[in-house]
Design a protein around this motif. Sequence first.
Motif, PDB file in Angstrom:
ATOM      1  N   ALA A   1      72.275  19.976  24.938  1.00 52.90           N
ATOM      2  CA  ALA A   1      71.786  20.595  26.214  1.00 52.90           C
ATOM      3  C   ALA A   1      70.332  20.242  26.518  1.00 52.90           C
ATOM      4  O   ALA A   1      69.835  19.582  27.421  1.00 52.90           O
ATOM      5  CB  ALA A   1      72.792  21.725  26.037  1.00 52.90           C
ATOM      6  N   LEU A   2      69.523  20.549  24.856  1.00 49.84           N
ATOM      7  CA  LEU A   2      68.151  20.800  24.926  1.00 49.84           C
ATOM      8  C   LEU A   2      67.524  19.092  25.263  1.00 49.84           C
ATOM      9  O   LEU A   2      67.531  18.577  25.822  1.00 49.84           O
ATOM     10  CB  LEU A   2      68.095  21.241  24.379  1.00 49.84           C
ATOM     11  N   GLU A   3      68.212  18.630  24.338  1.00 49.04           N
ATOM     12  CA  GLU A   3      68.353  16.428  23.988  1.00 49.04           C
ATOM     13  C   GLU A   3      68.077  15.805  25.903  1.00 49.04           C
ATOM     14  O   GLU A   3      67.847  15.454  25.978  1.00 49.04           O
ATOM     15  CB  GLU A   3      69.272  15.602  23.355  1.00 49.04           C
ATOM     16  N   VAL A   4      69.575  16.645  26.342  1.00 50.03           N
ATOM     17  CA  VAL A   4      69.564  15.395  27.687  1.00 50.03           C
ATOM     18  C   VAL A   4      68.879  16.017  28.590  1.00 50.03           C
ATOM     19  O   VAL A   4      68.509  14.815  29.948  1.00 50.03           O
ATOM     20  CB  VAL A   4      71.393  15.847  27.960  1.00 50.03           C
ATOM     21  N   ASN A   5      68.206  16.844  29.062  1.00 50.87           N
ATOM     22  CA  ASN A   5      67.181  17.390  29.508  1.00 50.87           C
ATOM     23  C   ASN A   5      65.567  16.712  28.817  1.00 50.87           C
ATOM     24  O   ASN A   5      64.716  17.490  29.334  1.00 50.87           O
ATOM     25  CB  ASN A   5      67.655  19.098  29.042  1.00 50.87           C
TER      26      ASN A   5
END
Length: 175
Positions: free
Chosen positions: A78-82
């Motif tokens: 979720a962090l990475e995709v943001n």
Amino acid sequence: MKDFKGKMLCLDRADINTDEIIPAKYLTEISKTALKPHLLEDLVLDGFNAETDLKDVRVIVTRSNFGCGSSREHAPWALEVNGINVVIATSFARIFRQNMFNCGMMAIELSEDKIQALFEVGAGKTAQLSADVENQTLTATDAGGNELKIEFPISQFDKTLVETGGWVEFADKNY
């Protein structure tokens, strides 16, 4: 290798858990992209609004035990995709920390005084931070252009994971 620089967000709380990073009700999603709008939506923190405060953020600075809770890869995803590829804290939950490096991201542990110095730079929500993996240094810049440089530790293996893009890329290259 991912990009490790950009707008810094300071979350002044310890023990931010994986359910707050990405709520469990989204674990049935089949793509990382589906997680994107739900990052930190359940985080309760005075003055924090996930809908507005995460805009263009690339680095999170927080307190201790970040990523505690269940051991799911969805939280780093979720962090990475943001576009958030760096989280800096005094400590991390062990599995969360390794999941970050396995994804080619950085979970940087610093002493409390260095974290506090980063909070002071990031007080106005306009600070920028750049992580130089090769030289193991962070450069935080406030709105007035003042810089704070900090060295950070990283094991050679974790550094290699970051430089190759994560565990899958490392395994493809070496096995």
